[in-house]
Design a protein around this motif. Structure first.
Motif, PDB file in Angstrom:
ATOM      1  N   ALA A 224      -2.402   9.117   1.832  1.00 20.80           N
ATOM      2  CA  ALA A 224      -2.904   8.079   0.928  1.00 20.80           C
ATOM      3  C   ALA A 224      -1.795   7.252   0.278  1.00 20.80           C
ATOM      4  CB  ALA A 224      -3.773   8.728  -0.145  1.00 20.80           C
ATOM      5  N   ALA A 225      -0.557   7.723   0.356  1.00 21.13           N
ATOM      6  CA  ALA A 225       0.521   7.002  -0.332  1.00 21.13           C
ATOM      7  C   ALA A 225       1.240   6.033   0.595  1.00 21.13           C
ATOM      8  CB  ALA A 225       1.537   7.996  -0.882  1.00 21.13           C
ATOM      9  N   GLN A 226       1.643   4.891   0.032  1.00 20.45           N
ATOM     10  CA  GLN A 226       2.609   4.031   0.732  1.00 20.45           C
ATOM     11  C   GLN A 226       3.914   4.168  -0.046  1.00 20.45           C
ATOM     12  OE1 GLN A 226       1.209   0.423   2.538  1.00 20.45           O
ATOM     13  NE2 GLN A 226       3.168  -0.565   2.212  1.00 20.45           N
ATOM     14  N   CYS A 227       4.115   3.383  -1.110  1.00 25.57           N
ATOM     15  CA  CYS A 227       5.331   3.606  -1.910  1.00 25.57           C
ATOM     16  C   CYS A 227       5.199   4.846  -2.782  1.00 25.57           C
ATOM     17  CB  CYS A 227       5.649   2.398  -2.780  1.00 25.57           C
ATOM     18  SG  CYS A 227       4.652   2.277  -4.291  1.00 25.57           S
ATOM     19  N   GLY A 228       3.962   5.198  -3.141  1.00 21.79           N
ATOM     20  CA  GLY A 228       3.699   6.410  -3.904  1.00 21.79           C
ATOM     21  C   GLY A 228       3.693   6.242  -5.409  1.00 21.79           C
ATOM     22  N   TYR A 229       4.020   5.046  -5.899  1.00 24.64           N
ATOM     23  CA  TYR A 229       4.190   4.885  -7.347  1.00 24.64           C
ATOM     24  C   TYR A 229       2.898   5.159  -8.124  1.00 24.64           C
ATOM     25  CZ  TYR A 229       6.671   3.204 -11.453  1.00 24.64           C
ATOM     26  OH  TYR A 229       7.309   3.136 -12.663  1.00 24.64           O
ATOM     27  N   CYS A 230       1.784   4.746  -7.560  1.00 30.01           N
ATOM     28  CA  CYS A 230       0.503   4.907  -8.265  1.00 30.01           C
ATOM     29  C   CYS A 230      -0.099   6.296  -8.088  1.00 30.01           C
ATOM     30  CB  CYS A 230      -0.512   3.888  -7.751  1.00 30.01           C
ATOM     31  SG  CYS A 230      -1.073   4.232  -6.042  1.00 30.01           S
ATOM     32  N   ILE A 231       0.406   7.061  -7.128  1.00 23.35           N
ATOM     33  CA  ILE A 231      -0.318   8.245  -6.654  1.00 23.35           C
ATOM     34  C   ILE A 231      -0.460   9.354  -7.710  1.00 23.35           C
ATOM     35  CG2 ILE A 231      -0.304  10.103  -4.932  1.00 23.35           C
ATOM     36  CD1 ILE A 231      -1.251   7.397  -3.829  1.00 23.35           C
TER      37      ILE A 231
ATOM     38  N   LEU B 139      -4.653   1.176 -10.401  1.00 23.89           N
ATOM     39  CA  LEU B 139      -4.416   0.145  -9.386  1.00 23.89           C
ATOM     40  C   LEU B 139      -3.303   0.580  -8.444  1.00 23.89           C
ATOM     41  CD1 LEU B 139      -4.438  -2.983 -11.723  1.00 23.89           C
ATOM     42  CD2 LEU B 139      -6.363  -1.910 -10.535  1.00 23.89           C
ATOM     43  N   CYS B 140      -3.443   0.172  -7.181  1.00 23.94           N
ATOM     44  CA  CYS B 140      -2.409   0.450  -6.187  1.00 23.94           C
ATOM     45  C   CYS B 140      -1.864  -0.877  -5.681  1.00 23.94           C
ATOM     46  CB  CYS B 140      -2.994   1.258  -5.029  1.00 23.94           C
ATOM     47  SG  CYS B 140      -1.821   1.465  -3.664  1.00 23.94           S
ATOM     48  N   ARG B 141      -0.593  -1.109  -5.978  1.00 28.41           N
ATOM     49  CA  ARG B 141       0.008  -2.394  -5.577  1.00 28.41           C
ATOM     50  C   ARG B 141       0.163  -2.481  -4.068  1.00 28.41           C
ATOM     51  NH1 ARG B 141       1.379  -0.156  -9.824  1.00 28.41           N
ATOM     52  NH2 ARG B 141       1.904  -1.164 -11.785  1.00 28.41           N
ATOM     53  N   CYS B 142       0.203  -1.330  -3.408  1.00 27.59           N
ATOM     54  CA  CYS B 142       0.368  -1.329  -1.955  1.00 27.59           C
ATOM     55  C   CYS B 142      -0.960  -1.515  -1.226  1.00 27.59           C
ATOM     56  CB  CYS B 142       1.013  -0.031  -1.498  1.00 27.59           C
ATOM     57  SG  CYS B 142       2.648   0.233  -2.197  1.00 27.59           S
ATOM     58  N   GLY B 143      -2.041  -1.421  -1.957  1.00 25.31           N
ATOM     59  CA  GLY B 143      -3.342  -1.651  -1.326  1.00 25.31           C
ATOM     60  C   GLY B 143      -3.844  -0.490  -0.490  1.00 25.31           C
ATOM     61  N   THR B 144      -3.502   0.737  -0.887  1.00 25.42           N
ATOM     62  CA  THR B 144      -3.992   1.888  -0.118  1.00 25.42           C
ATOM     63  C   THR B 144      -5.296   2.444  -0.684  1.00 25.42           C
ATOM     64  OG1 THR B 144      -2.768   3.557  -1.361  1.00 25.42           O
ATOM     65  CG2 THR B 144      -1.614   2.527   0.474  1.00 25.42           C
ATOM     66  N   HIS B 145      -6.041   1.619  -1.394  1.00 28.52           N
ATOM     67  CA  HIS B 145      -7.249   2.111  -2.065  1.00 28.52           C
ATOM     68  C   HIS B 145      -8.210   2.818  -1.119  1.00 28.52           C
ATOM     69  CE1 HIS B 145      -5.876  -0.960  -5.010  1.00 28.52           C
ATOM     70  NE2 HIS B 145      -6.287  -0.051  -5.863  1.00 28.52           N
TER      71      HIS B 145
HETATM   72  S1  FES Z   1       1.090   3.532  -2.867  1.00 25.41           S
HETATM   73 FE1  FES Z   1       2.369   1.960  -3.701  1.00 25.41          FE
HETATM   74  S2  FES Z   1       1.389   1.426  -5.570  1.00 25.41           S
HETATM   75 FE2  FES Z   1      -0.017   2.760  -4.585  1.00 25.41          FE
END
Ligand code: FES
Ligand code: FES
Length: 163
Positions: free
Chosen positions: A94-101, A131-137
């Protein structure tokens, strides 16, 4: 001095009671899962559980916690023994950059502590403040559906099956 219970352990910190809980977690207790995103209660990167309810820790003065239990993602499992929500997020990548996770996981945990059989709408509403800035919702929602099944329930009227 302010006494806290964080991830089941007692902690004592010498800070101004107005200090945001997020700063205390990160700077004093060295729990770095919860992130600073906006500092305004608008992104959810800082979400942690206070007595099982998700809160924006950037807005919560540490002096307002009292005897309530604080849970961060560090309290949901370890790298060696990840908890249900963590395993579900890993399984769904579910993570891209992981910041929101970490905030997403805390929010998912809060939902599943309330009910393991939310409706799809209830699940989406519970997750919406983060919110997920990477759009992995979509992957994040899949992970929450999977975690609900792992807890012995499942999202009622799920938009996608857990396979
Ligand atoms: S995975 Fe990058 S902000 Fe959600
Ligand atoms: S950092 Fe707390 S809501 Fe954005």
């Amino acid at each position: 001095m302010i006494d806290l219970t964080v991830n089941g352990a007692a902690a004592r910190v010498d800070v101004d009671p107005a200090t945001p809980l997020l700063y205390v977690l990160r700077d004093d207790l060295h729990l770095h899962a919860a992130k600073f995103g906006c500092g305004l209660g608008q992104c959810g990167a800082c979400t942690v559980l206070v007595d099982d309810r998700p809160v924006f820790s950037c807005l919560m003065p540490v002096g307002a916690i009292g005897t309530r239990r604080v849970t961060t993602v560090e309290g949901l499992g370890t790298a060696a023994r990840p908890g249900d929500v963590q395993r579900a997020f890993l399984h769904e990548q579910a993570a891209q950059c992981g910041y929101c996770i970490p905030g997403m996981m805390a929010r998912a945990e809060g939902l599943l502590r309330k009910t393991t059989t939310p409706t799809e709408d209830e699940m989406r509403t519970a997750m919406a403040p983060s919110l997920c800035r990477c759009g992995t919702h979509m992957r994040i929602l899949r992970a929450v559906r999977r975690a609900a099944v792992m807890r012995g329930g499942g999202v009622v009227d799920a938009a996608e099956p857990v396979t």
